[in-house]
Design an enzyme around this catalytic site. Structure first.
Site, PDB file in Angstrom:
ATOM      1  N   SER A 171     -15.552  28.697   3.411  1.00 43.68           N
ATOM      2  CA  SER A 171     -16.849  29.052   3.978  1.00 43.68           C
ATOM      3  C   SER A 171     -17.774  29.528   2.868  1.00 43.68           C
ATOM      4  O   SER A 171     -17.362  30.261   1.973  1.00 43.68           O
ATOM      5  CB  SER A 171     -16.686  30.156   5.026  1.00 43.68           C
ATOM      6  OG  SER A 171     -17.938  30.711   5.375  1.00 43.68           O
ATOM      7  N   HIS A 178      -2.051  24.819  29.344  1.00 37.90           N
ATOM      8  CA  HIS A 178      -3.329  25.514  29.525  1.00 37.90           C
ATOM      9  C   HIS A 178      -3.499  26.672  28.545  1.00 37.90           C
ATOM     10  O   HIS A 178      -4.036  27.732  28.876  1.00 37.90           O
ATOM     11  CB  HIS A 178      -3.477  26.039  30.965  1.00 37.90           C
ATOM     12  CG  HIS A 178      -3.273  24.975  32.001  1.00 37.90           C
ATOM     13  ND1 HIS A 178      -2.037  24.738  32.573  1.00 37.90           N
ATOM     14  CD2 HIS A 178      -4.127  24.076  32.555  1.00 37.90           C
ATOM     15  CE1 HIS A 178      -2.148  23.755  33.446  1.00 37.90           C
ATOM     16  NE2 HIS A 178      -3.405  23.327  33.438  1.00 37.90           N
TER      17      HIS A 178
END
Length: 300
Positions: free
Chosen positions: A276, A155
């Site tokens: 980017s 998790h």
């Protein structure tokens, strides 16, 4: 350009012709269709259903067609023929004369497409199996090169201590299971449907064992109805692919997380990264798309 007719006195509606045209898809099977036809022609000659001379002419003509297609001197169109079978047989008849039409003796397009599709799947799956072996070998090699301690997560919370080698081995085991599924699919589909006819065989004295051996099938199908209608292996293979896709997607997303600034457990080579347009400091991994495309899955 059709392999049927006979009783019909009226031409086919244009919309029906377009709807019934499978050539854009079935032309992918050209190699398997020719290989299956060569085996069938050899069997017809051996059984004296057609003469040895006719059989040899058909085989030679088919081999020439295969060479022409692969060398680019013969282009398979998207229309003008009902399917790849019609294209091959029509081209053969133009090449060697009326003897080319004898290729269809003791055969239906039903058993023809069944054998083509099975052979296509078997051939393509061999490549996938090799890709899986290569990836498993890469995991093993990378694990041996990087046996470092790292947290194991549940998790997205640190849980137990593991090594990077142990982490990669988990995915090696998943892929080896995937390989078993594909091998099982191949084993189940490895039955020769050629000779099934439309659904109940033929009255000609054919030799199904010979075509089975020539086409590298394990055995002939036991039931002709099942032989021409079976497409279970298509569904099974697609199911196996979806499981492989889940495994690769899971691996890709985990490695992308591990490569982030918050984790910094792994670094990707610049050749597998992009940047980017707005933020030049960023290094973005496209691993999920790389693996998806490599294995033929759609990036979602």
């Amino acid at each position: 350009m059709k392999l049927w007719g006979g009783r019909f006195t009226k031409g086919e509606d244009a919309d029906m012709t377009s709807f019934d045209n499978s050539l854009p898809t079935s032309k992918l099977l050209y190699k398997e269709d020719i290989q299956g036809s060569i085996a069938h022609a050899k069997m017809l000659g051996k059984q004296n259903i057609i003469s040895q001379k006719e059989s040899a002419a058909i085989v030679d003509g088919l081999k020439e067609i295969l060479t022409d297609v692969e060398q680019g001197s013969l282009i398979i169109p998207d229309s003008g023929y009902e399917d790849i079978h019609s294209f091959i047989e029509t081209t053969l008849t133009k090449k060697i004369g009326e003897d080319g039409k004898k290729l269809h003796t003791a055969r239906s397009r039903n058993d023809q497409i069944a054998v083509d599709t099975k052979m296509y799947f078997k051939n393509r799956l061999q490549g996938i199996l090799e890709e899986i072996d290569d990836l498993v070998d890469t995991f093993i090699a990378k694990g041996q090169e990087n046996p470092y301690l790292m947290p194991g997560y549940t998790h997205l919370q640190k849980a137990q201590t593991i090594t990077f080698k142990y982490y990669l081995d988990a995915y090696a085991q998943m892929l080896l299971r995937d390989k078993k599924r594909l091998l099982n699919a191949i084993n189940i589909m490895d039955e020769n449907p050629l000779g099934s006819g439309a659904l109940a065989g033929t009255t000609h004295n054919i030799d199904r064992q010979l075509t089975t051996e020539l086409l590298n099938f394990k055995k002939p199908v036991k039931n002709f109805i099942d032989g021409v209608s079976d497409r279970d292996y298509v569904i099974e293979t697609l199911s196996d692919f979806s499981i492989i896709g889940v495994h690769l997607s899971r691996l890709s997303e985990e490695l992308i997380i591990y490569a982030s600034q918050e984790f910094q457990y792994v670094t990707f080579d610049d050749s597998l990264s992009t940047g980017s347009s707005m933020m030049p400091q960023k290094k973005e991994c496209r691993l999920s798309r790389t693996y998806s495309w490599k294995f033929g899955f759609v990036d979602r």
